[in-house]
Design an enzyme around this catalytic site. Structure first.
Site, PDB file in Angstrom:
ATOM      1  N   HIS A  92      18.017  -5.213  48.010  1.00 17.99           N
ATOM      2  CA  HIS A  92      18.696  -5.826  46.872  1.00 17.99           C
ATOM      3  C   HIS A  92      19.754  -6.859  47.254  1.00 17.99           C
ATOM      4  O   HIS A  92      20.469  -7.343  46.384  1.00 17.99           O
ATOM      5  CB  HIS A  92      19.360  -4.760  46.000  1.00 17.99           C
ATOM      6  CG  HIS A  92      18.395  -3.923  45.225  1.00 17.99           C
ATOM      7  ND1 HIS A  92      17.860  -4.308  44.017  1.00 17.99           N
ATOM      8  CD2 HIS A  92      17.848  -2.717  45.511  1.00 17.99           C
ATOM      9  CE1 HIS A  92      17.037  -3.374  43.576  1.00 17.99           C
ATOM     10  NE2 HIS A  92      17.010  -2.387  44.462  1.00 17.99           N
ATOM     11  N   LYS A 283      29.253 -10.103  34.491  1.00 16.97           N
ATOM     12  CA  LYS A 283      28.597  -9.580  35.688  1.00 16.97           C
ATOM     13  C   LYS A 283      29.697  -9.052  36.587  1.00 16.97           C
ATOM     14  O   LYS A 283      30.877  -9.322  36.341  1.00 16.97           O
ATOM     15  CB  LYS A 283      27.791 -10.674  36.403  1.00 16.97           C
ATOM     16  CG  LYS A 283      28.581 -11.983  36.596  1.00 16.97           C
ATOM     17  CD  LYS A 283      27.763 -13.081  37.245  1.00 16.97           C
ATOM     18  CE  LYS A 283      26.696 -13.683  36.375  1.00 16.97           C
ATOM     19  NZ  LYS A 283      25.320 -13.363  36.742  1.00 16.97           N
ATOM     20  N   ARG A 284      29.355  -8.265  37.625  1.00 18.08           N
ATOM     21  CA  ARG A 284      30.364  -7.813  38.571  1.00 18.08           C
ATOM     22  C   ARG A 284      31.180  -9.028  39.065  1.00 18.08           C
ATOM     23  O   ARG A 284      30.628 -10.122  39.216  1.00 18.08           O
ATOM     24  CB  ARG A 284      29.715  -7.110  39.779  1.00 18.08           C
ATOM     25  CG  ARG A 284      28.943  -5.836  39.442  1.00 18.08           C
ATOM     26  CD  ARG A 284      29.802  -4.806  38.774  1.00 18.08           C
ATOM     27  NE  ARG A 284      30.863  -4.390  39.643  1.00 18.08           N
ATOM     28  CZ  ARG A 284      31.136  -3.140  39.982  1.00 18.08           C
ATOM     29  NH1 ARG A 284      30.396  -2.141  39.499  1.00 18.08           N
ATOM     30  NH2 ARG A 284      32.151  -2.851  40.774  1.00 18.08           N
ATOM     31  N   LYS A 289      29.360 -14.882  43.084  1.00 15.16           N
ATOM     32  CA  LYS A 289      28.934 -15.159  41.713  1.00 15.16           C
ATOM     33  C   LYS A 289      29.759 -16.295  41.079  1.00 15.16           C
ATOM     34  O   LYS A 289      29.408 -16.830  40.041  1.00 15.16           O
ATOM     35  CB  LYS A 289      29.038 -13.887  40.869  1.00 15.16           C
ATOM     36  CG  LYS A 289      28.020 -12.799  41.279  1.00 15.16           C
ATOM     37  CD  LYS A 289      28.195 -11.557  40.432  1.00 15.16           C
ATOM     38  CE  LYS A 289      27.277 -10.417  40.821  1.00 15.16           C
ATOM     39  NZ  LYS A 289      25.937 -10.512  40.167  1.00 15.16           N
ATOM     40  N   THR A 391      19.721  -9.873  36.666  1.00 16.99           N
ATOM     41  CA  THR A 391      18.974  -9.395  35.508  1.00 16.99           C
ATOM     42  C   THR A 391      19.707  -9.808  34.234  1.00 16.99           C
ATOM     43  O   THR A 391      19.081  -9.929  33.177  1.00 16.99           O
ATOM     44  CB  THR A 391      18.802  -7.859  35.523  1.00 16.99           C
ATOM     45  OG1 THR A 391      20.081  -7.252  35.688  1.00 16.99           O
ATOM     46  CG2 THR A 391      17.867  -7.441  36.648  1.00 16.99           C
ATOM     47  N   LYS A 395      18.431 -11.093  30.372  1.00 14.35           N
ATOM     48  CA  LYS A 395      18.863 -10.548  29.072  1.00 14.35           C
ATOM     49  C   LYS A 395      19.366 -11.671  28.164  1.00 14.35           C
ATOM     50  O   LYS A 395      19.066 -11.694  26.965  1.00 14.35           O
ATOM     51  CB  LYS A 395      19.977  -9.513  29.283  1.00 14.35           C
ATOM     52  CG  LYS A 395      19.570  -8.317  30.140  1.00 14.35           C
ATOM     53  CD  LYS A 395      20.805  -7.492  30.510  1.00 14.35           C
ATOM     54  CE  LYS A 395      20.569  -6.638  31.725  1.00 14.35           C
ATOM     55  NZ  LYS A 395      21.837  -6.069  32.266  1.00 14.35           N
TER      56      LYS A 395
HETATM   57  C1  LIG Z   1      22.526  -6.491  33.359  1.00 11.18           C
HETATM   58  C2  LIG Z   1      23.846  -5.968  33.717  1.00 11.18           C
HETATM   59  C3  LIG Z   1      24.424  -6.331  34.946  1.00 11.18           C
HETATM   60  C4  LIG Z   1      23.754  -7.281  35.915  1.00 11.18           C
HETATM   61  O1  LIG Z   1      24.208  -8.568  35.616  1.00 11.18           O
HETATM   62  P1  LIG Z   1      23.936  -9.809  36.603  1.00 11.18           P
HETATM   63  O2  LIG Z   1      24.363 -10.974  35.785  1.00 11.18           O
HETATM   64  O3  LIG Z   1      22.467  -9.821  36.871  1.00 11.18           O
HETATM   65  O4  LIG Z   1      24.754  -9.584  37.817  1.00 11.18           O
HETATM   66  C5  LIG Z   1      25.659  -5.823  35.271  1.00 11.18           C
HETATM   67  N1  LIG Z   1      26.314  -4.984  34.437  1.00 11.18           N
HETATM   68  C6  LIG Z   1      25.793  -4.623  33.234  1.00 11.18           C
HETATM   69  C7  LIG Z   1      26.584  -3.704  32.347  1.00 11.18           C
HETATM   70  C8  LIG Z   1      24.546  -5.094  32.836  1.00 11.18           C
HETATM   71  O5  LIG Z   1      24.036  -4.726  31.655  1.00 11.18           O
END
Ligand SMILES: *Cc1c(COP(=O)(O)O)cnc(C)c1O
Length: 550
Positions: A92, A283-284, A289, A391, A395
């Site tokens: 990952h 995101k984190r 990022k 991911t 979304k």
């Molecule tokens: C989908 C999701 C992530 C992943 O987000 P990325 O933008 O792909 O890093 C992180 N936290 C939550 C709560 C999510 O639903």
């Protein structure tokens, strides 16, 4: 409390203990069930598949060997055959600092038998490497399960590779880079083990449950079979040219923005305007990022307003959310910067409410339900080559957000699916990042050549966002000026330019809506059903159980 499952990790005894505990319980339970049904040990892998989700459970390779050899009296060779047929490994991350390594002393002190087993796996594995690549001692040192440069470490990713029959990355670009960089030697020796499995997300949670308004609108046009066959969303494409459908599409999005605005007011006390462009990065919090690149753009817009308060600027609401690892100093300082810039921008009378900056606290899957559907612009701006897949990008796009992003992770494939004309691309490619770093990257030079960038950095270092204290953000600013490991300065100009294209597109609501509909219509590939079907077919070799409904 579960060990902090986060990337910049410190060798924590608790973490290793919990990894062994959870993995041992799971494997013992599988063996108990298998034998409870009268199964023979030698047929174990025909009934159980274990997918190592990153290296965190990789110790399972040694634990299954221990259970088979020590507890069930099996010889090494058949036990190894079963183990390898059972395990597969999903990588990952490409960030070398995020690959788990345990100091041999810590490991051997806590789990001496597992240490012995790993040494034996390694002895036999290095025999094979020697046979395939005679006289190549450097390769032996690179591939060994034990890192012996200085202090000795157990390399968990290597254990996962050696103990598995299949290895995969989570996006096309990520898998290619895996083969070329971090797992290059393993790919050279065993190319047949490698494959790509591009991630997906479930349309049930991230569309049907989170965005009922959009789901109803779609169902009214093309029925509801897309919920289980999301490739069928393509039938929406033709409605992109239907003006009344576009109007309905905007009505749903505006409703979702009102819902999020209400939640933002409740959680932060900040009032935001649902008719403004919702520009969202959740995101984190991580330097790769580049949440701080987004902040640099906000400050650039703020500076334009300060220089000419009557300038024509598209009203925007910038929304951030995400957690930082407890010990990650820079990530926490980035959160502070977002909040501090918000405090100034949100209250400056010159801004007159045209820009708002919100840090949404406690971002999690529950809050996510209100955030993804309310987005106009999705920020996917990681340094190319650093994000394995992402991911969140999927979304957002499924819910009709347009993406501003780099050629990183699954962004590459999302752009291919939705069409380059429906995606705001900017920035260096992964190859350009590597070659620029090789040939000497000098952020100060970029800084001196770009006046807008200089004025942005000057705003921060003057203490404008820290009550006159230039020290608060000095660590962040210095890290950019003198290192800029993630190349924010190199990408700043192109990013601001692409944001200009975003603004122009948003000013034309019919054009924007068309692009938004085409995003949703073309995202079927990124359903987790497709991803899981590929794991079933290529790695686990399982067929779907037939289900008949009355
Ligand atoms: C989908 C999701 C992530 C992943 O987000 P990325 O933008 O792909 O890093 C992180 N936290 C939550 C709560 C999510 O639903």
């Amino acid at each position: 409390m579960l060990y902090p499952n986060d990337e910049p990790l410190q060798g924590k005894q608790l973490r290793l203990e919990q990894q062994v505990f959870f993995v041992s319980c799971s494997l013992q339970d599988m063996l108990r069930i298998h034998r409870g049904f009268g199964g023979e040990l030698r047929h174990f892998a025909g009934h159980f598949a274990v997918q190592l989700n990153d290296t965190h459970p990789a110790i399972g390779v040694a634990e299954l060997m221990r259970l088979l050899v020590d507890e069930h009296g099996m010889d090494w060779e058949p036990a190894w055959e079963i183990t390898r047929s059972t395990f597969a490994y999903t990588n990952h991350t490409l960030l070398p600092e995020a690959l788990e390594k345990w100091p041999v002393d810590l490991f051997a002190g806590l789990f001496p038998r597992h240490m012995e087993i790993i040494f034996e796996i390694n002895r036999r594995f290095l025999e094979e490497v020697r046979e395939r690549f005679p006289g190549d001692d450097e390769r032996l040192a690179r591939m060994s399960l034990i890192d012996e440069q200085g202090q000795r470490y157990v390399r968990m990713a290597h254990l996962a590779c050696v103990g598995s029959h299949a290895i995969n990355g989570v996006a096309e670009l990520h898998t290619r880079l895996l083969k070329e960089t971090v797992l290059r030697d393993f790919h050279e020796m065993m190319p047949q083990k490698f494959s790509n499995k591009t991630n997906g997300v479930t349309p049930r949670r991230f569309m049907v449950l989170s965005n009922p308004g959009l789901s109803r609108l779609i169902n009214g046009k093309i029925g509801d079979t897309w919920v289980v066959k999301p490739e069928g969303l393509r039938r929406l494409e033709k409605f992109a040219d239907d003006a009344s459908f576009r109007q309905e599409w905007r009505r749903v999005k505006l409703g979702n923005k009102h819902n999020l605005a209400r939640l933002i007011l409740e959680r932060t006390g900040i009032e935001v305007d649902p008719s403004s462009l919702f520009d969202i990065q959740v995101k984190r919090i991580h330097e790769y990022k580049r949440q701080h690149l987004n902040v640099l753009h906000i400050i650039a817009l703020y500076n334009r307003i300060k220089q000419d308060p009557s300038c024509d600027i598209c009203p925007r609401t910038f929304i951030f959310g995400g957690k930082a690892a407890p010990g990650y100093f820079m990530a926490k300082r980035i959160i502070k910067l977002i909040n501090s810039v918000g405090d100034v921008v949100n209250h400056d009378p010159d801004v007159a409410g045209r820009l708002k900056v919100v840090f949404f606290p406690d971002f999690n899957v529950k809050n996510a339900k209100f955030i993804y559907p309310a987005c106009d612009l999705s920020e996917q701006i990681s340094t190319a080559g650093k994000e394995a897949s992402g991911t969140g990008n999927m979304k957002f796009s499924m819910n009709g957000a347009l993406t501003i992003g780099t050629l990183d992770g699954a962004n590459v494939e999302i752009r291919e699916e939705v069409g380059a004309e429906n995606f705001f691309l900017f920035g260096l490619t992964a190859e350009e990042v590597v070659s620029l770093q090789r040939n000497g990257y000098h952020p100060l030079e970029v800084y001196h050549q770009n006046q807008e960038l200089r004025e942005v950095i000057e705003r921060i270092s003057s203490g404008h966002f820290s009550n006159g204290d230039p020290g608060l953000f000095k660590p962040l600013v210095d890290s950019l000026l003198f290192h800029d490991t993630f190349m924010l300065f190199a990408d700043f100009g192109p990013y601001v330019e692409a944001q200009g294209q975003v603004e122009a597109a948003y000013r034309d609501p019919e054009r924007w809506t068309r692009m938004s509909i085409l995003n949703t219509a073309r995202m079927g590939k990124f359903s987790s059903d497709r991803a899981i079907r590929e794991y079933c077919r290529d790695i686990w070799k399982v067929k779907p159980a037939p289900v008949t409904l009355d």
